[in-house]
Motif scaffolding. Structure first.
Motif, PDB file in Angstrom:
ATOM      1  N   LEU A   1       0.983  -1.190  -0.012  1.00 56.71           N
ATOM      2  CA  LEU A   1      -0.108   0.113   0.135  1.00 56.71           C
ATOM      3  C   LEU A   1       0.999   1.183  -0.144  1.00 56.71           C
ATOM      4  O   LEU A   1       1.678   1.443   0.896  1.00 56.71           O
ATOM      5  N   VAL A   2       0.811   1.922  -1.049  1.00 64.59           N
ATOM      6  CA  VAL A   2       1.783   3.120  -0.989  1.00 64.59           C
ATOM      7  C   VAL A   2       0.755   4.494  -1.112  1.00 64.59           C
ATOM      8  O   VAL A   2      -0.137   4.613  -2.235  1.00 64.59           O
ATOM      9  N   ALA A   3       0.858   5.404  -0.415  1.00 65.70           N
ATOM     10  CA  ALA A   3      -0.102   6.479  -0.238  1.00 65.70           C
ATOM     11  C   ALA A   3       0.612   7.802  -0.818  1.00 65.70           C
ATOM     12  O   ALA A   3       1.861   7.968  -0.447  1.00 65.70           O
ATOM     13  N   HIS A   4      -0.303   8.678  -1.112  1.00 65.11           N
ATOM     14  CA  HIS A   4       0.264  10.171  -1.469  1.00 65.11           C
ATOM     15  C   HIS A   4      -0.916  11.110  -1.228  1.00 65.11           C
ATOM     16  O   HIS A   4      -2.150  10.609  -1.038  1.00 65.11           O
ATOM     17  N   ALA A   5      -0.588  12.198  -1.050  1.00 65.19           N
ATOM     18  CA  ALA A   5      -1.584  13.273  -0.586  1.00 65.19           C
ATOM     19  C   ALA A   5      -2.952  13.185  -1.697  1.00 65.19           C
ATOM     20  O   ALA A   5      -4.276  13.325  -1.196  1.00 65.19           O
TER      21      ALA A   5
ATOM     22  N   ARG B   1      -3.383  10.449  -3.912  1.00 64.71           N
ATOM     23  CA  ARG B   1      -4.066   9.229  -4.276  1.00 64.71           C
ATOM     24  C   ARG B   1      -3.175   8.107  -3.814  1.00 64.71           C
ATOM     25  O   ARG B   1      -2.332   8.306  -2.995  1.00 64.71           O
ATOM     26  N   ALA B   2      -3.839   6.861  -3.571  1.00 59.90           N
ATOM     27  CA  ALA B   2      -3.071   5.614  -3.135  1.00 59.90           C
ATOM     28  C   ALA B   2      -3.126   4.416  -4.139  1.00 59.90           C
ATOM     29  O   ALA B   2      -4.044   4.477  -4.907  1.00 59.90           O
ATOM     30  N   ALA B   3      -2.326   3.747  -3.985  1.00 57.75           N
ATOM     31  CA  ALA B   3      -2.200   2.448  -4.708  1.00 57.75           C
ATOM     32  C   ALA B   3      -2.031   1.240  -4.137  1.00 57.75           C
ATOM     33  O   ALA B   3      -1.228   1.295  -2.998  1.00 57.75           O
ATOM     34  N   CYS B   4      -2.573   0.200  -4.239  1.00 50.80           N
ATOM     35  CA  CYS B   4      -2.434  -1.230  -3.710  1.00 50.80           C
ATOM     36  C   CYS B   4      -1.945  -1.902  -4.791  1.00 50.80           C
ATOM     37  O   CYS B   4      -2.549  -2.060  -5.916  1.00 50.80           O
ATOM     38  N   LEU B   5      -0.802  -2.680  -4.541  1.00 52.60           N
ATOM     39  CA  LEU B   5      -0.389  -3.579  -5.519  1.00 52.60           C
ATOM     40  C   LEU B   5      -0.465  -4.955  -4.750  1.00 52.60           C
ATOM     41  O   LEU B   5       0.064  -5.384  -3.719  1.00 52.60           O
TER      42      LEU B   5
ATOM     43  N   LEU C   1      -4.480  -1.308  -8.026  1.00 48.93           N
ATOM     44  CA  LEU C   1      -5.559  -0.507  -8.013  1.00 48.93           C
ATOM     45  C   LEU C   1      -5.058   0.777  -7.417  1.00 48.93           C
ATOM     46  O   LEU C   1      -4.305   1.351  -6.474  1.00 48.93           O
ATOM     47  N   VAL C   2      -5.409   1.842  -8.172  1.00 45.85           N
ATOM     48  CA  VAL C   2      -4.987   3.347  -7.973  1.00 45.85           C
ATOM     49  C   VAL C   2      -6.574   4.204  -7.484  1.00 45.85           C
ATOM     50  O   VAL C   2      -7.292   3.978  -8.514  1.00 45.85           O
ATOM     51  N   VAL C   3      -6.574   4.733  -6.426  1.00 40.81           N
ATOM     52  CA  VAL C   3      -7.583   5.280  -5.792  1.00 40.81           C
ATOM     53  C   VAL C   3      -7.433   6.795  -5.515  1.00 40.81           C
ATOM     54  O   VAL C   3      -6.281   6.965  -4.857  1.00 40.81           O
ATOM     55  N   SER C   4      -8.192   7.782  -5.846  1.00 41.20           N
ATOM     56  CA  SER C   4      -7.967   9.173  -5.662  1.00 41.20           C
ATOM     57  C   SER C   4      -8.171   9.369  -4.150  1.00 41.20           C
ATOM     58  O   SER C   4      -8.856   8.629  -3.503  1.00 41.20           O
ATOM     59  N   ALA C   5      -7.774  10.563  -3.696  1.00 43.27           N
ATOM     60  CA  ALA C   5      -8.013  10.953  -2.308  1.00 43.27           C
ATOM     61  C   ALA C   5      -9.692  11.111  -2.253  1.00 43.27           C
ATOM     62  O   ALA C   5      -9.945  10.986  -0.898  1.00 43.27           O
ATOM     63  N   GLU C   6     -10.382  11.308  -2.951  1.00 40.50           N
ATOM     64  CA  GLU C   6     -11.880  11.289  -2.688  1.00 40.50           C
ATOM     65  C   GLU C   6     -12.442   9.924  -3.054  1.00 40.50           C
ATOM     66  O   GLU C   6     -13.583   9.963  -2.883  1.00 40.50           O
ATOM     67  N   GLY C   7     -11.702   9.065  -3.183  1.00 41.22           N
ATOM     68  CA  GLY C   7     -12.160   7.445  -3.183  1.00 41.22           C
ATOM     69  C   GLY C   7     -12.532   7.085  -4.373  1.00 41.22           C
ATOM     70  O   GLY C   7     -13.259   6.101  -4.511  1.00 41.22           O
ATOM     71  N   VAL C   8     -12.096   7.658  -5.344  1.00 42.83           N
ATOM     72  CA  VAL C   8     -12.772   7.187  -6.803  1.00 42.83           C
ATOM     73  C   VAL C   8     -11.710   6.378  -7.421  1.00 42.83           C
ATOM     74  O   VAL C   8     -10.583   6.694  -7.288  1.00 42.83           O
ATOM     75  N   ALA C   9     -11.987   5.121  -7.947  1.00 45.77           N
ATOM     76  CA  ALA C   9     -10.925   4.355  -8.758  1.00 45.77           C
ATOM     77  C   ALA C   9     -10.529   4.885  -9.855  1.00 45.77           C
ATOM     78  O   ALA C   9     -11.382   5.171 -10.748  1.00 45.77           O
ATOM     79  N   GLU C  10      -9.171   5.142  -9.861  1.00 43.92           N
ATOM     80  CA  GLU C  10      -8.785   5.652 -11.038  1.00 43.92           C
ATOM     81  C   GLU C  10      -8.121   4.758 -12.101  1.00 43.92           C
ATOM     82  O   GLU C  10      -8.119   5.006 -13.265  1.00 43.92           O
TER      83      GLU C  10
ATOM     84  N   PHE D   1       3.253  10.147 -11.096  1.00 47.37           N
ATOM     85  CA  PHE D   1       3.706   9.008 -11.134  1.00 47.37           C
ATOM     86  C   PHE D   1       3.941   7.915 -10.112  1.00 47.37           C
ATOM     87  O   PHE D   1       4.593   8.383  -8.899  1.00 47.37           O
ATOM     88  N   LEU D   2       3.915   6.689 -10.330  1.00 45.76           N
ATOM     89  CA  LEU D   2       4.184   5.427  -9.332  1.00 45.76           C
ATOM     90  C   LEU D   2       5.441   4.746  -9.890  1.00 45.76           C
ATOM     91  O   LEU D   2       5.279   4.054 -10.955  1.00 45.76           O
TER      92      LEU D   2
END
Length: 120
Positions: free
Chosen positions: A6-10, A12-16, A23-32, A53-54
Motif C-alpha cells: 500500500l503506497v499513499a500520497h496526498a 491518491r493511493a495505490a495497492c499492489l 488499484l489506484v484510488v484518488s483522495a476522494e475515493g474514486v477508482a482511477e 507517477f508511481l
C-alpha cells in the motif's frame, strides 16, 4: 507469497496485490485505475512528489514508472538481475527539487545488497 503493498500520497493511493493487480484510488475515493498486470512481481513502490507517477521495482530487477492519469508505463529499465534467494529491491524514494518544483528529477533505488542507485 509476498504481501500486498500500500503506497499513499496526498492526492491518491495505490495497492499492489500479491497476485499482481494494481488499484489506484484518488483522495476522494474514486477508482482511477484497475490493472491485472501493472503490479506484477512488485517488491516496492513510491509516488513522485507530484503524485502522478508511481515508481515500481519488481522481483525481476526491473524499474518502471507508471503514469496514473494515463494508466500507462512511461519508462522501464532493467537495473539488476532477478534473485533466486530473496529480494532485489529494498526501497525507492524520489528526491524533490530543492526549489520546490513539481517536476520529478531523481529516483533513489536501494537494492537488497545495499547498492544505492540514482536514476534521473
Amino acid at each position: 507469497t509476498r504481501p500486498a503493498l500500500l503506497v499513499a500520497h496526498a492526492s491518491r493511493a495505490a495497492c499492489l496485490a500479491a497476485a499482481g493487480s494494481l488499484l489506484v484510488v484518488s483522495a476522494e475515493g474514486v477508482a482511477e485505475c484497475a490493472s491485472l498486470v501493472h503490479g506484477l512481481r512488485a517488491e516496492c513502490a513510491c509516488w513522485s512528489p507530484c503524485g502522478a507517477f508511481l515508481a515500481i521495482g519488481d522481483s525481476m530487477g526491473q524499474l518502471r514508472l507508471f503514469h496514473a492519469p494515463s494508466q500507462t508505463d512511461v519508462w522501464s529499465k532493467q537495473v539488476a538481475q532477478a534473485s533466486t534467494t530473496g529480494r532485489v529491491f529494498e526501497q525507492l524514494s524520489f528526491l524533490e527539487d530543492v526549489a520546490g518544483s513539481s517536476s520529478v528529477s531523481t529516483l533513489l533505488v536501494l537494492q537488497a545488497g545495499g547498492t544505492l542507485l540514482q536514476c534521473g
